[in-house]
Design a protein around this motif. Structure first.
Motif, short mmCIF file in Angstrom:
data_model
loop_
_atom_site.label_atom_id
_atom_site.label_comp_id
_atom_site.label_asym_id
_atom_site.label_seq_id
_atom_site.Cartn_x
_atom_site.Cartn_y
_atom_site.Cartn_z
N GLY A 1 36.06 -4.64 -1.29
CA GLY A 1 35.32 -5.92 -2.11
C GLY A 1 34.01 -6.06 -1.83
O GLY A 1 33.34 -6.46 -2.68
N VAL A 2 33.78 -5.77 -0.55
CA VAL A 2 32.24 -5.83 -0.34
C VAL A 2 31.21 -5.05 -1.20
O VAL A 2 30.34 -5.56 -1.45
N LEU B 1 41.54 -9.18 -3.12
CA LEU B 1 40.46 -9.29 -2.49
C LEU B 1 39.05 -8.61 -3.13
O LEU B 1 38.04 -8.70 -3.13
N HIS C 1 31.32 -6.77 -4.39
CA HIS C 1 30.64 -8.17 -4.29
C HIS C 1 29.06 -8.20 -4.13
O HIS C 1 28.54 -9.14 -4.50
N THR D 1 33.76 -18.38 -6.80
CA THR D 1 33.44 -18.45 -5.46
C THR D 1 33.65 -19.68 -4.83
O THR D 1 34.03 -20.25 -3.46
N GLY E 1 41.04 -3.92 1.79
CA GLY E 1 40.59 -4.69 0.62
C GLY E 1 39.19 -5.38 0.76
O GLY E 1 38.41 -5.30 -0.15
N LEU E 2 39.09 -5.97 2.06
CA LEU E 2 37.66 -6.40 2.60
C LEU E 2 36.74 -5.64 2.10
O LEU E 2 35.34 -5.66 1.63
N VAL E 3 36.87 -4.16 2.61
CA VAL E 3 35.83 -3.26 2.62
C VAL E 3 35.46 -2.80 1.16
O VAL E 3 34.36 -2.85 0.95
N VAL F 1 44.47 -5.56 4.72
CA VAL F 1 43.62 -6.66 4.55
C VAL F 1 42.12 -6.14 4.65
O VAL F 1 41.08 -6.43 3.93
N VAL F 2 41.77 -5.46 5.90
CA VAL F 2 40.65 -4.94 6.14
C VAL F 2 40.09 -3.89 5.08
O VAL F 2 38.98 -3.96 4.50
N SER G 1 24.82 -3.62 1.94
CA SER G 1 24.36 -4.93 2.16
C SER G 1 22.94 -4.81 2.20
O SER G 1 22.40 -6.07 1.67
#
Length: 267
Positions: free
Chosen positions: A85-86, A27, A89, A118, A81-83, A78-79, A176
């Motif tokens: 990754g954000v 991720l 990214h 992407t 990895g997403l955190v 997974v959460v 963000s």
């Protein structure tokens, strides 16, 4: 450890380490890109797991006993990895957004290419800036900082136990928010130069109505845009370098914010 005589605890410890490395690594930017074949990703995951497992690993007793708890643990990974990754990214998304702004100003909004990373269509200028940012990111060892942050997560977050606190949410929202600020910073030199060109063309159309300003303006915008785009690369390198420099501390703060609170000790 004897590789041919696993104890159940060692085997569970290896599985837990493999779950963390595989899910988080897939991720993260660059490592999880679609341009890298899945077979290469799987081989890299196994090699990294074998490399860090003797030094950084989870205790085998942390492996859940029921399939339901195992699914919850994988969801927590997974959460995580997403955190992570954000947090990374956002920089590349900001550069792509700035590239799309530049493409619109230069008249390249209809010249789209398929981004293999992407999987979406974007302006050719956005893809060009994105690939440049990736190269600068790799030259500055940003990928090593990503792996270092993944290893640090073993110390603070047990398997599948990331804690979504208000502090973690605030950090993600702040990151963000910086996306649009960085996008405007990247595209602002070309936006300003194209605005001056449009203003000059408007004055020319008033002074000489018989001149075809549309045919004159399109190549002029492209020429001016490419001239200032060559200057954007040095600015882009500075932004990527600054982000990579602060990335270890940023990722460590996110990992600490996502660590579960210590258990309450009764009186």
């Amino acid at each position: 450890m004897n590789l041919f005589n696993f104890s159940p605890s060692d085997l569970m410890s290896f599985y837990l380490t493999f779950f963390r490395v595989s899910i988080v690594l897939f991720l993260l930017p660059f490592f999880g890109g679609r341009s890298i074949p899945n077979l290469v990703k799987a081989a890299l995951t196994i090699v990294l797991t074998l490399g860090i497992w003797p030094h950084v690993s989870f205790d085998g007793s942390l492996m859940p006993s029921s399939p339901y708890n195992i699914a919850l643990m994988i969801l927590g990974e997974v959460v995580l990895g997403l955190v992570l990754g954000v947090a990374v990214h956002v920089m590349f998304s900001a550069i792509q957004t700035g590239g799309n702004f530049i493409g619109v100003q230069m008249g390249f909004s209809m010249v789209n290419v398929l981004d293999p990373v992407t999987g979406v269509n974007e302006a050719v200028t956005a893809h060009f800036l994105y690939m440049t940012a990736i190269l600068v990111f790799l030259c500055l060892n940003g990928h090593l900082y990503l792996m270092s942050a993944m290893i640090e997560s073993f110390k603070y977050i047990p398997p599948g136990q990331i804690f979504i606190s208000s502090k973690l949410t605030t950090q993600i929202m702040t990151i963000s928010r910086d996306l649009f600020i960085l996008a405007v910073k990247v595209a602002s030199p070309i936006i300003a130069s194209i605005f001056v060109v449009d203003l000059a063309l408007a004055l020319i159309s008033k002074m000489a109505p018989q001149m075809n300003v549309l045919m004159l303006g399109f190549p002029l915008k492209i020429m001016v845009g490419f001239f200032f785009l060559s200057m954007v690369f040095s600015v882009l390198g500075l932004y990527v370098s600054e982000y990579v420099t602060t990335m270890p501390a940023l990722l460590l703060n996110i990992i600490k914010a996502g660590s579960p609170p210590p258990p309450l000790i009764g009186n």
